[in-house]
Design a protein around this motif. Sequence first.
Motif, short mmCIF file in Angstrom:
data_model
loop_
_atom_site.label_atom_id
_atom_site.label_comp_id
_atom_site.label_asym_id
_atom_site.label_seq_id
_atom_site.Cartn_x
_atom_site.Cartn_y
_atom_site.Cartn_z
N GLY A 8 -13.30 -56.41 -52.64
CA GLY A 8 -14.55 -56.76 -53.30
C GLY A 8 -14.49 -56.86 -54.80
N GLY A 9 -13.35 -56.54 -55.40
CA GLY A 9 -13.25 -56.66 -56.85
C GLY A 9 -13.23 -58.12 -57.28
N GLY A 10 -13.29 -58.32 -58.59
CA GLY A 10 -13.25 -59.68 -59.11
C GLY A 10 -13.70 -59.75 -60.54
N LEU A 11 -13.97 -60.96 -60.99
CA LEU A 11 -14.42 -61.23 -62.35
C LEU A 11 -15.90 -61.55 -62.33
CD1 LEU A 11 -13.87 -61.86 -65.36
CD2 LEU A 11 -13.28 -64.19 -64.63
N VAL A 12 -16.65 -60.90 -63.19
CA VAL A 12 -18.09 -61.11 -63.24
C VAL A 12 -18.54 -61.04 -64.70
CG1 VAL A 12 -18.62 -58.66 -62.93
CG2 VAL A 12 -20.29 -60.38 -62.23
N GLN A 13 -19.60 -61.74 -65.02
CA GLN A 13 -20.16 -61.68 -66.37
C GLN A 13 -20.99 -60.42 -66.55
OE1 GLN A 13 -22.28 -65.40 -66.97
NE2 GLN A 13 -20.47 -66.30 -67.95
N ALA A 14 -21.11 -60.00 -67.78
CA ALA A 14 -21.94 -58.84 -68.09
C ALA A 14 -23.34 -59.04 -67.54
CB ALA A 14 -21.99 -58.61 -69.59
N GLY A 15 -23.87 -57.98 -66.93
CA GLY A 15 -25.18 -58.06 -66.30
C GLY A 15 -25.13 -58.41 -64.83
N GLY A 16 -23.95 -58.81 -64.38
CA GLY A 16 -23.81 -59.20 -62.98
C GLY A 16 -23.56 -58.02 -62.05
N GLN A 82 -22.01 -50.34 -54.64
CA GLN A 82 -22.79 -51.43 -55.18
C GLN A 82 -22.90 -51.23 -56.68
OE1 GLN A 82 -24.19 -54.23 -53.67
NE2 GLN A 82 -24.63 -54.85 -55.77
N MET A 83 -22.43 -52.19 -57.44
CA MET A 83 -22.40 -52.07 -58.89
C MET A 83 -23.29 -53.15 -59.50
SD MET A 83 -18.35 -51.31 -59.48
CE MET A 83 -17.86 -52.98 -59.03
N ASN A 84 -24.35 -52.72 -60.15
CA ASN A 84 -25.29 -53.64 -60.80
C ASN A 84 -25.24 -53.45 -62.31
OD1 ASN A 84 -26.15 -54.46 -58.22
ND2 ASN A 84 -27.74 -52.87 -58.18
N VAL A 93 -9.47 -50.76 -62.79
CA VAL A 93 -9.07 -50.79 -61.39
C VAL A 93 -9.85 -49.68 -60.69
CG1 VAL A 93 -7.18 -50.50 -59.75
CG2 VAL A 93 -6.77 -51.65 -61.94
N TYR A 94 -10.52 -50.04 -59.63
CA TYR A 94 -11.35 -49.09 -58.88
C TYR A 94 -10.61 -48.65 -57.62
CZ TYR A 94 -15.35 -49.86 -61.89
OH TYR A 94 -16.19 -49.89 -62.96
N TYR A 95 -10.59 -47.34 -57.42
CA TYR A 95 -9.88 -46.74 -56.29
C TYR A 95 -10.84 -46.00 -55.38
CZ TYR A 95 -5.70 -47.45 -59.15
OH TYR A 95 -4.69 -48.00 -59.91
N CYS A 96 -10.61 -46.12 -54.11
CA CYS A 96 -11.29 -45.33 -53.10
C CYS A 96 -10.39 -44.14 -52.77
CB CYS A 96 -11.52 -46.21 -51.87
SG CYS A 96 -12.13 -45.38 -50.42
N ALA A 97 -10.98 -42.97 -52.54
CA ALA A 97 -10.19 -41.79 -52.24
C ALA A 97 -10.90 -40.92 -51.21
CB ALA A 97 -9.93 -40.97 -53.50
N SER A 98 -10.11 -40.22 -50.42
CA SER A 98 -10.66 -39.35 -49.39
C SER A 98 -10.24 -37.90 -49.64
CB SER A 98 -10.17 -39.78 -48.01
OG SER A 98 -10.54 -38.84 -47.01
N THR A 115 -13.25 -56.88 -63.37
CA THR A 115 -13.22 -57.33 -64.76
C THR A 115 -14.59 -57.88 -65.12
OG1 THR A 115 -10.88 -57.91 -64.60
CG2 THR A 115 -12.12 -58.83 -66.45
N VAL A 116 -15.19 -57.34 -66.17
CA VAL A 116 -16.51 -57.76 -66.62
C VAL A 116 -16.36 -58.43 -67.98
CG1 VAL A 116 -18.88 -57.08 -67.07
CG2 VAL A 116 -17.51 -55.81 -65.40
N SER A 117 -16.72 -59.69 -68.05
CA SER A 117 -16.60 -60.43 -69.30
C SER A 117 -17.91 -60.37 -70.09
CB SER A 117 -16.24 -61.89 -69.02
OG SER A 117 -17.27 -62.51 -68.27
N SER A 118 -17.78 -60.38 -71.39
CA SER A 118 -18.98 -60.29 -72.25
C SER A 118 -19.55 -61.66 -72.56
CB SER A 118 -18.62 -59.57 -73.55
OG SER A 118 -17.56 -60.23 -74.20
#
Length: 118
Positions: A8-16, A82-84, A93-98, A115-118
């Motif tokens: 689910g990661g990726g590139l998104v603009q700020a505010g996304g 969910q990241m707003n 880099v986001y990691y899941c852990a148990s 990656t969040v672009s400004s």
Amino acid sequence: QVQLVESGGGLVQAGGSLRLSCAASGRTFGSYFMGWFRQAPGQEREFVARIRWSGSSADYADSVKGRFTISRDNAKSSVFLQMNSLQPEDTAVYYCASEGTSGTYEYWGQGTQVTVSS
């Protein structure tokens, strides 16, 4: 063997927004915590959020409170983030852990880049 696979990661603009998923397998998770962590370039890995497989307890880092929501689907053995209102400082880099029997996070996924672009 426990396996955690993030997506689910990726590139998104700020505010996304983005929604990360973590598919877990290889054990019964009982009441252990599942957590999300992140690591930005040149920085130490930091806690983002956590949730138990049972109950409704969830905790967040101050930096993401009100913007990120952690949830789970026990039937699918999956945890979500969910990241707003994403900001450039959320780039990592986001990691899941148990959590394991030791009470520490013993199992980790391979990570997914956000990656969040400004």
